[in-house]
Design an enzyme around this catalytic site. Sequence first.
Site, PDB file in Angstrom:
ATOM      1  N   GLN A 183     -15.089  32.340  67.564  1.00 59.26           N
ATOM      2  CA  GLN A 183     -13.987  31.652  67.703  1.00 59.26           C
ATOM      3  C   GLN A 183     -13.445  31.916  69.104  1.00 59.26           C
ATOM      4  OE1 GLN A 183     -12.720  29.211  66.055  1.00 59.26           O
ATOM      5  NE2 GLN A 183     -14.116  29.207  64.190  1.00 59.26           N
ATOM      6  N   GLY A 206     -14.987  26.318  65.574  1.00 59.22           N
ATOM      7  CA  GLY A 206     -13.705  25.930  66.502  1.00 59.22           C
ATOM      8  C   GLY A 206     -13.866  24.779  67.519  1.00 59.22           C
ATOM      9  N   HIS A 215     -31.277   5.475  58.103  1.00 59.34           N
ATOM     10  CA  HIS A 215     -31.610   5.403  59.340  1.00 59.34           C
ATOM     11  C   HIS A 215     -30.715   6.191  60.492  1.00 59.34           C
ATOM     12  CE1 HIS A 215     -32.027   3.261  63.164  1.00 59.34           C
ATOM     13  NE2 HIS A 215     -30.675   3.500  63.457  1.00 59.34           N
ATOM     14  N   ASP A 238     -24.921  20.660  62.381  1.00 63.00           N
ATOM     15  CA  ASP A 238     -24.709  19.734  61.240  1.00 63.00           C
ATOM     16  C   ASP A 238     -23.737  18.894  61.579  1.00 63.00           C
ATOM     17  OD1 ASP A 238     -22.188  20.433  59.586  1.00 63.00           O
ATOM     18  OD2 ASP A 238     -22.691  21.999  60.804  1.00 63.00           O
ATOM     19  N   CYS A 269     -35.695   0.455  58.677  1.00 66.23           N
ATOM     20  CA  CYS A 269     -36.521  -0.205  59.835  1.00 66.23           C
ATOM     21  C   CYS A 269     -37.935  -0.446  59.532  1.00 66.23           C
ATOM     22  CB  CYS A 269     -36.093   0.556  60.987  1.00 66.23           C
ATOM     23  SG  CYS A 269     -34.525   0.643  61.766  1.00 66.23           S
ATOM     24  N   ASP A 320     -21.440  26.724  54.516  1.00 61.31           N
ATOM     25  CA  ASP A 320     -20.307  27.059  55.115  1.00 61.31           C
ATOM     26  C   ASP A 320     -19.411  27.950  54.300  1.00 61.31           C
ATOM     27  OD1 ASP A 320     -18.119  27.382  56.984  1.00 61.31           O
ATOM     28  OD2 ASP A 320     -17.955  25.259  57.212  1.00 61.31           O
ATOM     29  N   SER A 321     -18.611  28.725  54.818  1.00 62.57           N
ATOM     30  CA  SER A 321     -17.740  29.334  53.924  1.00 62.57           C
ATOM     31  C   SER A 321     -16.427  28.735  53.517  1.00 62.57           C
ATOM     32  CB  SER A 321     -17.404  30.684  54.948  1.00 62.57           C
ATOM     33  OG  SER A 321     -16.548  30.337  56.057  1.00 62.57           O
ATOM     34  N   GLY A 322     -16.285  27.628  53.932  1.00 58.55           N
ATOM     35  CA  GLY A 322     -14.840  27.054  53.663  1.00 58.55           C
ATOM     36  C   GLY A 322     -13.713  27.322  54.563  1.00 58.55           C
ATOM     37  N   GLY A 323     -14.044  28.157  55.644  1.00 57.70           N
ATOM     38  CA  GLY A 323     -12.993  28.406  56.593  1.00 57.70           C
ATOM     39  C   GLY A 323     -12.670  27.088  57.292  1.00 57.70           C
ATOM     40  N   PHE A 324     -13.444  26.137  57.798  1.00 58.01           N
ATOM     41  CA  PHE A 324     -12.807  25.111  58.285  1.00 58.01           C
ATOM     42  C   PHE A 324     -12.074  23.929  57.518  1.00 58.01           C
ATOM     43  CE2 PHE A 324     -13.454  20.479  59.619  1.00 58.01           C
ATOM     44  CZ  PHE A 324     -13.070  20.681  60.854  1.00 58.01           C
ATOM     45  N   CYS A 360     -37.543   4.965  59.875  1.00 62.26           N
ATOM     46  CA  CYS A 360     -36.708   5.044  58.593  1.00 62.26           C
ATOM     47  C   CYS A 360     -36.987   4.066  57.851  1.00 62.26           C
ATOM     48  CB  CYS A 360     -35.278   5.160  59.221  1.00 62.26           C
ATOM     49  SG  CYS A 360     -34.565   3.537  59.137  1.00 62.26           S
ATOM     50  N   ASP A 372     -13.994  32.774  58.263  1.00 65.69           N
ATOM     51  CA  ASP A 372     -13.106  32.678  59.676  1.00 65.69           C
ATOM     52  C   ASP A 372     -12.163  31.854  59.622  1.00 65.69           C
ATOM     53  OD1 ASP A 372     -14.559  30.159  59.380  1.00 65.69           O
ATOM     54  OD2 ASP A 372     -14.494  29.849  61.453  1.00 65.69           O
ATOM     55  N   CYS A 386     -38.559   2.671  64.924  1.00 65.95           N
ATOM     56  CA  CYS A 386     -38.059   3.638  64.076  1.00 65.95           C
ATOM     57  C   CYS A 386     -38.670   3.606  62.783  1.00 65.95           C
ATOM     58  CB  CYS A 386     -36.304   3.194  63.863  1.00 65.95           C
ATOM     59  SG  CYS A 386     -35.770   4.463  62.736  1.00 65.95           S
TER      60      CYS A 386
END
Length: 368
Positions: free
Chosen positions: A188, A215, A336, A265, A309, A92-96, A306, A146, A304
């Site tokens: 956005q 966003g 899990h 993600d 489990c 991610d660009s770091g915008g959030f 994992c 962004d 499961c």
Amino acid sequence: MFSFELQHVCKQTGARAGVVHTDHGDILTPVFMPVGTQATVKSLAPQEVWDMGARIILSNTYHLQMRPGSDLIRQAGGLHAFMRWPGAVLTDSGGFQVFSLSGTRKVTEDGVEFQSHINGSRHFFTPEYAIEVENNLGADIIMAFDECSAHTADHAYATAAMERTHRWAARCQTAHKREDQALFGIVQGGMFDDLRACSAKTIDAMGFPGNAIGGLSVGEEKPLMYHLLEQTTVHLDPQRPRYLMGVGSPDCLINGVLRGVDMFDCVMQTRMGRTAAAFVPGGGRINLRNAKFARDFEVIDANCGCPACKGGFTKAYLRHLYMAGEILAARLVSAHNIYYSLDLMRRMRQAIFADDMLNFVQNNLSTP
């Protein structure tokens, strides 16, 4: 070299299955990407994440630039070598993250000035600087810088932030220097249908190899998020991957795929693991600290695969670990939750190829 191959569209729903090709391997879509914000998926070794079937993970530009710095990671050979991850990486660009520092940031046309969450030092991120950092990190897929507006923003502010995001996207394209990294643009537009459509058309027309949707899931109700997704994806080129940023609960994954999204993600899976919450079949969750599990000698999910489990670790044992403050609890339940999410995407992909997504939704979506 990066490319996307759309393989099948479900005849029942329009849900998509495809392959993202990268220099670090192929990624089958729809895909959930475990989050390794600071070059680690919290509590898990890279090989453990790989063995569960993950082929791409996400790391964050803001956090890695704050500590240890992108120059150091570049000198180490890039993120893949630095954290010993054999698969693909998205940054991610770091915008959030800058958006979340609302009390200490100042947005101008040039960029964003903000205060570090680590030591209070002042920093200034421009679109060009964010791309420089991401080029240093060396991920396979990188995001444009962004401006994410709050879900409470009015139409005027959301418009200004969207238009600035478009201008910054063009600056990111100009600054981007590495052909081995795919730069995605970010849609956005706040909580407004007209802005979402405008942004989707604008970003798509800029010719990025993939389109991200930002966003959303920032405080709005889920039905509104799903509605806005529908207003967005219809304007995005179907031959390019679509990435819904920061969304990862089982119900959101299913509803996102139904609306034509390919990539997701979320930090939820490991955060839940640290707080004793585990996904169960149908998309619900249980709190393993609950006293009713003290003598429950069954695993979380007998079907499961994992490490928790499949390894036979019972709910009674996991509860004991949490109550005793043992690190193993977070490791096992984080594993899990990640496995659950990866497997959910694998099963959705099968349902898409079988043109059977409606039955899949009926059998796997316990929450609206």
